[in-house]
Each structure stands twice: as structure tokens, then as C-alpha cells.
Design an enzyme around this catalytic site. Structure first.
Site, PDB file in Angstrom:
ATOM      1  CE  LYS A  69      -3.935  -2.220   2.227  1.00 30.75           C
ATOM      2  NZ  LYS A  69      -3.261  -3.517   2.537  1.00 30.75           N
ATOM      3  CE  LYS A 107      -7.088   0.780   1.673  1.00 29.67           C
ATOM      4  NZ  LYS A 107      -7.539   0.216   0.393  1.00 29.67           N
ATOM      5  NE  ARG A 122      -3.973  -9.608  -6.885  1.00 31.71           N
ATOM      6  CZ  ARG A 122      -3.527 -10.113  -5.737  1.00 31.71           C
ATOM      7  NH1 ARG A 122      -3.001 -11.321  -5.716  1.00 31.71           N
ATOM      8  NH2 ARG A 122      -3.594  -9.414  -4.634  1.00 31.71           N
ATOM      9  NE  ARG A 134      -9.347 -10.213  -5.712  1.00 30.24           N
ATOM     10  CZ  ARG A 134      -8.311  -9.568  -5.173  1.00 30.24           C
ATOM     11  NH1 ARG A 134      -7.526 -10.170  -4.325  1.00 30.24           N
ATOM     12  NH2 ARG A 134      -8.055  -8.316  -5.496  1.00 30.24           N
ATOM     13  NE  ARG A 163     -13.917  -7.483   5.672  1.00 28.38           N
ATOM     14  CZ  ARG A 163     -13.727  -8.192   6.764  1.00 28.38           C
ATOM     15  NH1 ARG A 163     -12.602  -8.095   7.417  1.00 28.38           N
ATOM     16  NH2 ARG A 163     -14.675  -8.992   7.197  1.00 28.38           N
ATOM     17  CG  ASP A 173      -5.380  -6.354  -5.224  1.00 28.22           C
ATOM     18  OD1 ASP A 173      -5.204  -7.280  -6.030  1.00 28.22           O
ATOM     19  OD2 ASP A 173      -5.167  -6.465  -4.009  1.00 28.22           O
ATOM     20  CD  GLU A 214      -3.745  -4.535  -1.184  1.00 24.45           C
ATOM     21  OE1 GLU A 214      -2.836  -4.903  -0.440  1.00 24.45           O
ATOM     22  OE2 GLU A 214      -4.783  -5.193  -1.376  1.00 24.45           O
ATOM     23  CG  ASN A 262      -1.003  -7.632  -3.196  1.00 25.21           C
ATOM     24  OD1 ASN A 262      -0.980  -7.719  -1.983  1.00 25.21           O
ATOM     25  ND2 ASN A 262      -2.017  -7.081  -3.853  1.00 25.21           N
TER      26      ASN A 262
END
Ligand SMILES: Nc1ncnc2c1ncn2[C@@H]1O[C@H](COP(=O)(O)OP(=O)(O)O)[C@@H](O)[C@H]1O
Ligand SMILES: [Mg+2]
Length: 316
Positions: free
Chosen positions: A125, A160, A210, A224, A232, A272, A280, A282
Site C-alpha cells: 500500500k 485501513k 486481481r 473477486r 471486503r 488490485d 495495491e 502485491n
């Protein structure tokens, strides 16, 4: 040429055999004839400048309940391996950071995927904030007045933790939510570092996509969709995987990020995207390989091994 490959991961006993991306990488490596060894990050040590680990030879099978066999453990110098896969899951804490320091020492003799120094420098992040034009309005702070000003400007927000994962402690706060004050106090006492305040993206109802990039290039994607009663989208929170394609904007996002990822040795990355905005990047232990394949997408494990083999050849 078969490669000597070690995987640094969480206990293999506990993985979700049918969903785990690391396991998909191991199955593909074994299929290609590479020799696999396994160790957990706690087994690393540094002695007089050399990095050691207690490893076990590993063989894998795509069978739930009988997915691996390990040999007796042996202590070895990690530079014995051609490739080390850095694949343990977050939390991205000092234990994680320490393993990146240790793995840095075995380069360039051993190819570490993803590059450990880059992993350390690119918390999911934080790294993404290098691309503000691709992100929703985002504030990273501990300051009450700053958050209040941000709320006044942007209305609904999400709060968050900066180093959260798996959807933990992700809150939506509406414009006049009376719980904000308490939530602020709780974040202040729970976290020592700044946290994330972000515009709420209503498009999250349609999913958090994703997108996987291999060596900076788009490789596959899976959507997702959050459960109806949750913000979430994380699968561990009941998010449902769904087949998807990339929009024009998402292809542009991949094009923009690609060179930065390649240049940093971030070979296997999952970004994401919610409604045209990236939230994000990752790099620690991205997932999604198996879901992409299950929906008829490409074999990303094969793409990753093609790249690793080519990189090893180039330096051999
Ligand atoms: N700005 C946002 N707007 C709407 N939903 C969000 C936003 N940020 C996070 N979420 C929801 O919360 C989930 C988890 O947040 P994320 O930032 O991905 O953190 P984590 O690292 O815990 O997965 C996302 O998948 C999404 O469903
Ligand atoms: Mg996420």
C-alpha cells in the site's frame, strides 16, 4: 538444464492445495525436472557473511491430503541453489524484513524471486502511491485534522491499516458516521505507523480485480466479488472469484506499471483494481494463478518458470 530451487514459504502442511499459487509454482517446477527444496523463514541464519538454512528436499502432488513429501532436514549454504522463491505470506513485519536482508546476501549467485531488496522497498500500500494518477484519492496519516479535511472533501471513506492484509481492519466510514471518532482512537492506539484513508469506491460491488503481471507484462486476471453483507472482496472474507477480462484502462495501468516492476526485479506481481483505480501492488506473495487457470486463462506458473529459466540462462 534442471535448476536447484529452494522455496522459502510458510509451513507447507497448512496450504490450500487447490488454491495456493506457491504450490502451483512448485508443481510446474517439478514437472520441468527442477530439484525442489523447502524451508520456512525462521530457519535462515547468517554466519560470517554466509547465509544458511535448514532445508528439506521436497516433492509435490496435486492431491488434497497427500500433497507433499519431505526428506530429512539438512543444513546448507543457500548459495547452493540456483533459484530461491521468496514466497512467505504477510504480515510484512520485521521478521519479513529480516529475511529480505538475509536473502539479499546470496545475490547475484542465486536468483531470488521476487528481488528481496525490492520487496522490502515496495510494501503493497506504499509502493502504489508512486502512481497517484492511477489511484483513488488517498491520504496516509495519523492526523485527525487531516482526516477530517479529507472526509469533508471526499465524503465516504475507507480506513485501513498500512500493513494490513486479507481485508483485516478495513472500515467504510460514511460522511456522517458517528463511529468515526472511536475508530480514529482505536487506529491511533492499535497502530504505531500512519494508516490509509481513501475515497470509498462504490464500484467495489462489482469486484476488486486481481491482475497478475509477470516480468512487467499482463499475464491474467480474476475478479473477486464481495459477499453481499461485506465491504471486503478478499476470498478469505467470503469474496467470490469470477471470470473477467481487462478493460482498456486496466491495460493502460499494466503498461504504466510494467517498466517499474521489471526494473526492480519484481517478476511475479498482483495488482488490485477497483473500478479503474489501483489500490495495491502485491509483491510479497501474490496469489491468483490457480483461479486464473480455472477460469480458462493462461498457465501463469508456466510463464513464470519460462522467465526464471531465461534469467538463469542469461547469467550462467
Ligand atoms: N477505497 C476502497 N473503496 C471500496 N472498497 C475498498 C476500498 N479499499 C478497500 N476496499 C475493500 O476492502 C478490501 C480489502 O482492502 P485492501 O486495500 O485490498 O487491503 P488488504 O491488503 O487487506 O486486502 C478490498 O478488496 C475491497 O473489497
Ligand atoms: Mg487486497
Amino acid at each position: 538444464m534442471p535448476l536447484n530451487v529452494a522455496v522459502q514459504m510458510d509451513p507447507i502442511q497448512r496450504i490450500n492445495v487447490k488454491g495456493d499459487s506457491t504450490f502451483a509454482l512448485l508443481l510446474e517446477a517439478q514437472k520441468r525436472g527442477h530439484n525442489l527444496s523447502y524451508y520456512t523463514p525462521d530457519r535462515l541464519a547468517l554466519l560470517e557473511g554466509r547465509v544458511f538454512a535448514t532445508v528439506e528436499t521436497l516433492s509435490v502432488r496435486d492431491v488434497v491430503g497427500d500433497h507433499f513429501t519431505l526428506s530429512a532436514p539438512r543444513r546448507t549454504e543457500l548459495t547452493e541453489f540456483d533459484v530461491v522463491l521468496l514466497r512467505q505470506d504477510p504480515p510484512f513485519d520485521l521478521a519479513y524484513v529480516t529475511t529480505t536482508h538475509l536473502l539479499e546476501r546470496i545475490q547475484p549467485k542465486t536468483l531470488v524471486i521476487n528481488d528481496p531488496a525490492s520487496v522490502r522497498n515496495a510494501p503493497e500500500k506504499v509502493f502504489v502511491t508512486e502512481f497517484p494518477e492511477l489511484m483513488p484519492p488517498t491520504l496516509i496519516t495519523r492526523g485527525l485534522a487531516e482526516i477530517q479535511a479529507f472526509r469533508a472533501k471526499h465524503g465516504d471513506i475507507v480506513m485501513k491499516p498500512l500493513y494490513g492484509h486479507g481485508g483485516g481492519a478495513v472500515f467504510r466510514v460514511t460522511r456522517d458516521d458517528l463511529n468515526f471518532g472511536s475508530l480514529f482512537d482505536m487506529f491511533s492506539t492499535t497502530f504505531r505507523e500512519q494508516w490509509v484513508v481513501q475515497s470509498f469506491l462504490p464500484a467495489v460491488k462489482q469486484g476488486d480485480k486481481r491482475i497478475i503481471l509477470v516480468d512487467g507484462e499482463f499475464a491474467g486476471a480474476v475478479n473477486r466479488i464481495p459477499a453481499p453483507d461485506d465491504l471486503r472482496s478478499n476470498m478469505v472474507r467470503g469474496g467470490a472469484a469470477a471470470k473477467t477480462d481487462l478493460t482498456k484502462r486496466e491495460l493502460e495501468i499494466c503498461k504504466t506499471l510494467g517498466p517499474a516492476l521489471r526494473q526492480r526485479g519484481l517478476l511475479f506481481v498482483g495488482i488490485d483494481v477497483i473500478g479503474d483505480f489501483i489500490t495495491e501492488i502485491n509483491v510479497t506473495s501474490p496469489t491468483g494463478i490457480r483461479a486464473v487457470k480455472n477460469f480458462g486463462g493462461p498457465d501463469i506458473a508456466a510463464l513464470i518458470w519460462d522467465k526464471i529459466e531465461a534469467k538463469r540462462k542469461a547469467t550462467a
